[in-house]
Design an enzyme around this catalytic site. Sequence first.
Site, short mmCIF file in Angstrom:
data_model
loop_
_atom_site.label_atom_id
_atom_site.label_comp_id
_atom_site.label_asym_id
_atom_site.label_seq_id
_atom_site.Cartn_x
_atom_site.Cartn_y
_atom_site.Cartn_z
N SER A 143 -15.42 27.46 19.91
CA SER A 143 -15.85 29.01 20.49
C SER A 143 -16.85 29.49 19.20
CB SER A 143 -14.66 29.47 21.57
OG SER A 143 -15.58 30.91 21.71
N TYR A 157 -7.31 34.19 21.80
CA TYR A 157 -7.84 33.36 22.06
C TYR A 157 -9.03 32.60 20.58
CZ TYR A 157 -12.17 30.56 24.45
OH TYR A 157 -12.97 30.41 24.79
P1 NAP Z 1 -13.52 27.25 33.23
O1 NAP Z 1 -15.37 26.93 33.73
O2 NAP Z 1 -12.74 28.56 32.98
O3 NAP Z 1 -12.56 25.23 33.44
C1 NAP Z 1 -11.76 25.31 32.59
C2 NAP Z 1 -11.22 23.49 32.48
O4 NAP Z 1 -9.74 23.63 32.05
C3 NAP Z 1 -11.40 23.14 33.90
O5 NAP Z 1 -11.18 21.76 34.82
C4 NAP Z 1 -9.32 23.21 33.88
O6 NAP Z 1 -8.55 22.68 34.75
C5 NAP Z 1 -8.77 22.87 32.55
N1 NAP Z 1 -8.13 23.16 32.23
C6 NAP Z 1 -7.57 24.63 31.90
N2 NAP Z 1 -6.04 23.94 31.58
C7 NAP Z 1 -5.15 22.92 31.38
C8 NAP Z 1 -4.40 22.65 31.50
N3 NAP Z 1 -3.48 22.89 30.94
N4 NAP Z 1 -4.44 20.64 31.46
C9 NAP Z 1 -5.62 20.78 31.26
N5 NAP Z 1 -6.42 21.82 32.20
C10 NAP Z 1 -6.67 22.65 32.11
O7 NAP Z 1 -14.11 27.02 31.43
P2 NAP Z 1 -15.39 26.35 30.58
O8 NAP Z 1 -15.49 27.82 30.52
O9 NAP Z 1 -15.70 25.50 31.70
O10 NAP Z 1 -14.99 26.37 28.96
C11 NAP Z 1 -14.54 25.08 28.66
C12 NAP Z 1 -13.74 24.79 26.76
O11 NAP Z 1 -15.37 25.92 26.16
C13 NAP Z 1 -12.56 25.72 26.32
O12 NAP Z 1 -12.23 25.26 25.91
C14 NAP Z 1 -13.15 27.09 26.81
O13 NAP Z 1 -12.44 27.55 25.94
C15 NAP Z 1 -14.33 26.68 25.98
N6 NAP Z 1 -15.37 27.46 25.91
C16 NAP Z 1 -16.01 28.57 26.94
C17 NAP Z 1 -16.96 29.28 26.15
C18 NAP Z 1 -17.90 29.93 28.03
O14 NAP Z 1 -18.58 30.95 27.74
N7 NAP Z 1 -17.84 29.31 29.25
C19 NAP Z 1 -17.32 29.57 24.98
C20 NAP Z 1 -17.08 29.15 24.13
C21 NAP Z 1 -16.35 28.47 24.51
P3 NAP Z 1 -8.50 23.50 37.02
O15 NAP Z 1 -9.36 22.82 37.20
O16 NAP Z 1 -7.32 22.49 37.29
O17 NAP Z 1 -8.23 24.40 36.22
#
Ligand code: NAP
Length: 247
Positions: A143, A157
């Site tokens: 991130s 985080y």
């Molecule tokens: P999201 O929409 O909240 O989706 C998170 C995903 O991770 C879901 O599929 C969830 O499964 C899964 N997950 C969470 N905890 C888990 C666990 N213990 N075991 C297995 N699966 C798990 O998040 P996102 O925004 O797509 O983020 C994805 C990645 O990108 C993350 O690592 C986040 O830190 C990174 N990121 C995101 C952003 C942003 O702005 N969105 C920015 C920088 C980095 P369930 O659906 O079953 O809960």
Amino acid sequence: MADRDVMLVTGGSRGIGAAIVRLAGQGRQVAFFYRSSRAEAEACVRAAAAEGVQATPIQADVSDEASLLRGFEAVDKLGTLRVLVNNAGVTGGRSRLEDVTAAQLDEVLRVNVAGAFLCAREAVRRMSPRRGGAGGCIVNISSGAAKSGSPNAWIHYAATKGAMDTMTLGLAREVAAEGIRVNAVRPGVIATDIHADRSPEQFEAMTRMIPQGRMGQPEEVARMVLWLASEQASYVTGGLFDVSGGL
Ligand code: NAP
């Protein structure tokens, strides 16, 4: 990738992970882990099928080693693991550091750090020629928070993503000669459920800080991940790539 080669995306039921699964490419076999969102996981399978991607959902919690190991065993039944995308992540919730709890720290460290490390370990065990593997590729979803430190929101985080960046640098060098490439993608602010707890005012303030003037879409991150996982990136390893609209 050959017919029985498998790409594994952790956290593929929603957000960035679901976009990676869906856009993985016609004919590609993709397994994905999710923790609890079964309906979303099934929707992801349907969306992927519409794009010619054969996606298999596997319920596996990356913060629980036994669950994660069962997940990898299910992947082994599908074919040979050649790509791991370490995407599953949580924020631990918004909090200034002075208010952060041990439970918040425990959750974010177990999912984002221990989970990513253990998945990388399992991937290397399968990919390394030292253990009979044929090489592969790991992409860590870090991130932009690793650079900013995310004050007043989630330093806890941000620090887990710093750990992921460091793992990327070290592991890339550790396994480079074994035909395994390791890179990280650092998304900026991407429109997913992870921001669901923000108020409209917080969204507006956040968007004002982004040089391109808008949030990114999950697909814009997915395209970078899939490029890094492709043969086009054959000489790219140990890199940290920002996908952040200039943030
Ligand atoms: P999201 O929409 O909240 O989706 C998170 C995903 O991770 C879901 O599929 C969830 O499964 C899964 N997950 C969470 N905890 C888990 C666990 N213990 N075991 C297995 N699966 C798990 O998040 P996102 O925004 O797509 O983020 C994805 C990645 O990108 C993350 O690592 C986040 O830190 C990174 N990121 C995101 C952003 C942003 O702005 N969105 C920015 C920088 C980095 P369930 O659906 O079953 O809960």
